[in-house]
Design an enzyme around this catalytic site. Structure first.
Site, PDB file in Angstrom:
ATOM      1  N   PRO A  33      64.273  88.909 124.972  1.00  0.00           N
ATOM      2  CG  PRO A  33      65.096  87.704 126.767  1.00  0.00           C
ATOM      3  CD  PRO A  33      63.956  88.578 126.356  1.00  0.00           C
ATOM      4  CG  ASN A  34      68.662  85.649 123.169  1.00  0.00           C
ATOM      5  OD1 ASN A  34      69.745  86.199 123.038  1.00  0.00           O
ATOM      6  ND2 ASN A  34      68.313  85.049 124.293  1.00  0.00           N
ATOM      7  NE  ARG A  77      66.889  82.389 119.865  1.00  0.00           N
ATOM      8  CZ  ARG A  77      65.925  82.608 120.747  1.00  0.00           C
ATOM      9  NH1 ARG A  77      65.076  83.613 120.570  1.00  0.00           N
ATOM     10  NH2 ARG A  77      65.815  81.854 121.813  1.00  0.00           N
ATOM     11  CE1 TYR A 132      61.900  80.365 118.953  1.00  0.00           C
ATOM     12  CE2 TYR A 132      64.271  80.089 118.699  1.00  0.00           C
ATOM     13  CZ  TYR A 132      63.147  80.054 119.484  1.00  0.00           C
ATOM     14  OH  TYR A 132      63.231  79.710 120.811  1.00  0.00           O
ATOM     15  CG  ASN A 185      57.907  85.920 121.798  1.00  0.00           C
ATOM     16  OD1 ASN A 185      58.246  85.374 122.853  1.00  0.00           O
ATOM     17  ND2 ASN A 185      58.125  85.373 120.616  1.00  0.00           N
ATOM     18  CB  ALA A 245      64.595  83.056 127.856  1.00  0.00           C
ATOM     19  CD  GLU A 291      52.778  83.656 127.688  1.00  0.00           C
ATOM     20  OE1 GLU A 291      51.961  83.792 128.629  1.00  0.00           O
ATOM     21  OE2 GLU A 291      53.607  82.732 127.631  1.00  0.00           O
ATOM     22  CG  HIS A 330      55.512  81.601 123.414  1.00  0.00           C
ATOM     23  ND1 HIS A 330      56.618  82.160 123.998  1.00  0.00           N
ATOM     24  CD2 HIS A 330      54.537  81.615 124.348  1.00  0.00           C
ATOM     25  CE1 HIS A 330      56.328  82.483 125.251  1.00  0.00           C
ATOM     26  NE2 HIS A 330      55.065  82.168 125.493  1.00  0.00           N
ATOM     27  NE  ARG A 333      61.846  75.007 121.412  1.00  0.00           N
ATOM     28  CZ  ARG A 333      62.414  76.222 121.418  1.00  0.00           C
ATOM     29  NH1 ARG A 333      61.661  77.314 121.444  1.00  0.00           N
ATOM     30  NH2 ARG A 333      63.726  76.324 121.389  1.00  0.00           N
TER      31      ARG A 333
HETATM   32  C1  DQA Z   1      59.886  81.764 122.395  1.00  0.00           C
HETATM   33  C2  DQA Z   1      59.975  80.464 123.212  1.00  0.00           C
HETATM   34  C3  DQA Z   1      60.888  80.643 124.419  1.00  0.00           C
HETATM   35  O1  DQA Z   1      60.979  79.419 125.137  1.00  0.00           O
HETATM   36  C4  DQA Z   1      62.278  81.030 123.958  1.00  0.00           C
HETATM   37  O2  DQA Z   1      63.103  81.280 125.095  1.00  0.00           O
HETATM   38  C5  DQA Z   1      62.307  82.171 123.019  1.00  0.00           C
HETATM   39  C6  DQA Z   1      61.262  82.272 121.996  1.00  0.00           C
HETATM   40  C7  DQA Z   1      59.071  81.585 121.103  1.00  0.00           C
HETATM   41  O3  DQA Z   1      58.664  82.595 120.536  1.00  0.00           O
HETATM   42  O4  DQA Z   1      58.862  80.450 120.642  1.00  0.00           O
HETATM   43  O5  DQA Z   1      63.235  82.983 123.017  1.00  0.00           O
HETATM   44  O6  DQA Z   1      59.228  82.740 123.195  1.00  0.00           O
END
Ligand code: DQA
Length: 147
Positions: A10-11, A18, A23, A73, A76, A100, A102, A109
């Site tokens: 998501p997002n 964003r 990011y 990825n 959240a 996985e 990120h 964070r």
């Molecule tokens: C994320 C880190 C997560 O905590 C966050 O909710 C994201 C992006 C990252 O790629 O750094 O949406 O997965």
């Protein structure tokens, strides 16, 4: 031909605009181009994004059925989705690969980002290198693939 599924939660469809301080300025089409440029011959990139937990879980089921390595990825969902964790375990416990990734380093964070419910069943975790996290994951998948 190895088809690498690059699954984004998501997002992440909003990358580029964003929180660019966290990011970066690049969007998912740019990430697709970077991965495709890095993929050796015989390796294809299938990059997808969804805000929907059920759709993401369905794609992990597909990875089992097609025996496709996954760069994931979970965004959240990382921090609370036991359903996603179980879907990742379906892949890895049947011998498949899920890395996985990120973009940011969640450990640097907010505290709620320090725990991943996914990491314990993933093949490995790469975080904190921006889009390079995905490229490092692709390199690991390529090196681990039978020649
Ligand atoms: C994320 C880190 C997560 O905590 C966050 O909710 C994201 C992006 C990252 O790629 O750094 O949406 O997965």
């Amino acid at each position: 031909m190895t088809n690498v599924l690059v699954l984004n939660g998501p997002n992440l469809g909003r990358l580029g605009s964003r929180e660019p301080d966290v990011y970066g300025n690049q969007d998912l089409p740019a990430l697709t181009k970077l991965l495709e440029a890095d993929a050796p011959s015989g390796v294809s990139i299938d990059l997808r994004q969804t805000d929907d937990e059920a759709e993401l879980i369905g794609w992990l089921h597909e990875a089992v059925d097609t025996d496709s390595p996954v760069i994931l990825n979970p965004a959240a969902f990382t921090h609370y989705s036991y359903a996603l964790r179980d879907a990742v375990a379906l892949v890895t416990k049947s011998g498949g690969t899920v890395i996985e990734v990120h973009i940011s380093n969640p450990h640097a964070r907010e505290e709620f980002r320090h725990n991943s419910v996914v990491s314990g069943v993933a093949t490995g975790v790469i975080a904190g290198f921006g889009f390079e996290s995905y490229l490092l994951a692709l390199g690991a998948i390529v090196r681990r693939s039978p020649k």
